[in-house]
Design an enzyme around this catalytic site. Sequence first.
Site, PDB file in Angstrom:
ATOM      1  N   ARG A 256       0.847  -1.182   0.000  1.00  0.00           N
ATOM      2  CA  ARG A 256       0.000   0.000   0.000  1.00  0.00           C
ATOM      3  C   ARG A 256       0.884   1.234   0.000  1.00  0.00           C
ATOM      4  O   ARG A 256       1.954   1.255   0.635  1.00  0.00           O
ATOM      5  CB  ARG A 256      -0.909   0.019   1.237  1.00  0.00           C
ATOM      6  N   GLU A 285      -2.701   8.572  -4.403  1.00  0.00           N
ATOM      7  CA  GLU A 285      -2.960   7.689  -5.529  1.00  0.00           C
ATOM      8  C   GLU A 285      -4.226   8.146  -6.239  1.00  0.00           C
ATOM      9  O   GLU A 285      -5.289   8.179  -5.611  1.00  0.00           O
ATOM     10  CB  GLU A 285      -3.123   6.251  -5.026  1.00  0.00           C
ATOM     11  N   HIS A 304      -1.030   0.689  -9.795  1.00  0.00           N
ATOM     12  CA  HIS A 304      -1.760  -0.187  -8.869  1.00  0.00           C
ATOM     13  C   HIS A 304      -2.539  -1.237  -9.650  1.00  0.00           C
ATOM     14  O   HIS A 304      -3.716  -1.497  -9.381  1.00  0.00           O
ATOM     15  CB  HIS A 304      -2.704   0.622  -7.977  1.00  0.00           C
TER      16      HIS A 304
END
Length: 354
Positions: A256, A285, A304
């Site tokens: 993460r 993000e 991601h």
Amino acid sequence: MTLTQHTIADGVEATGYRVAITADVVRPDGSSVHGDLGLDRLTARGIDWSVLPEDAPVLPPEHFDNVDAVLAMGHTHFDAETVDRTPRLRHIARFGAGYETIDLDACTRAGVVVTNTPTAIKRTLSTAAVTMILGLMHHVVPKDRMVRESRWEDRERFRGVGLEGRTLGIVGFGSVGADVARLMQNFDMTIIGNNRSGKSSAAQELGVDLVSLSELLERSDVVLLTAALTPETTGMINAAAIEKMKPSAFLVNVGRGKLVDTDALRAALSSGRIAGAGLDVFDPEPLLPDDPILGMENVLLSPHALGWTDQFTDAVSTAVLDCIVAIAEGRVPDSVLNPEVFATEAWRAKVVAV
């Protein structure tokens, strides 16, 4: 297959059990960014499903008034304010492994089971980590770019880093970390790990020493982050942690984004304090368009999504639907994050009410 309101087909007896799907992975045409999620399995069992009417980090509790379960794709938050006001909701089924957007304690108090799919993501995430490590250490992107730009004279600037005899440190040594260790041992690397408990049967089986985070950072040529995001792990790779790393070391994050202090990482990369980084996750993000990281040659980036493969979708969809069907049919699935919920009065009241 579009994720539109679905009705039970003729000849299938409706169970009255309803599943809502969060809208955070729905394209404008109604399809899923992950492809076919296999939702016909729910229909075949008389379970109705529909997509929630809006995509937002926090949704009004009334969206869940007539819902038994939520298939949570990842970005929607479930806190006490939400689950305490949804008397029918009994199950949040996470599509994936991370659950930092879900308040487990609040769910337990409210009689809501939370499940995830850690086994299903294991191989796709571990091969994504290996891909990132190999691509970063062999400077694949800069070398690709120099060929396209006819800059062959620059190739000596990007000599790769060999893996044999080097040390890989895996932070968050769980099922994904163990799978990475199995794969990377084929490159004759020394593998060390770190996790919260300091114990792992897989580490013993693989001959991986579990060490303190400080020792791991000091010894590793590659530091790989696969840890879950918790209050304890948030910002764990900060300026002080990076200072312990070798100047020749690489940092790879497939866990993460908030595990890493992004400001500290930018400074370390721009100054040459560490050799480079491979990032599939970020904080924030997505990255802002003017983020200096985007222009750094010693960084390998992925949005991601490096683990998103056809096998990823099949495996995770199967696992999350298994959990939904199990709870709907009164069975306990394998991957319950808050098993203590089954002993609560709140849970028993919801089961009796059906």
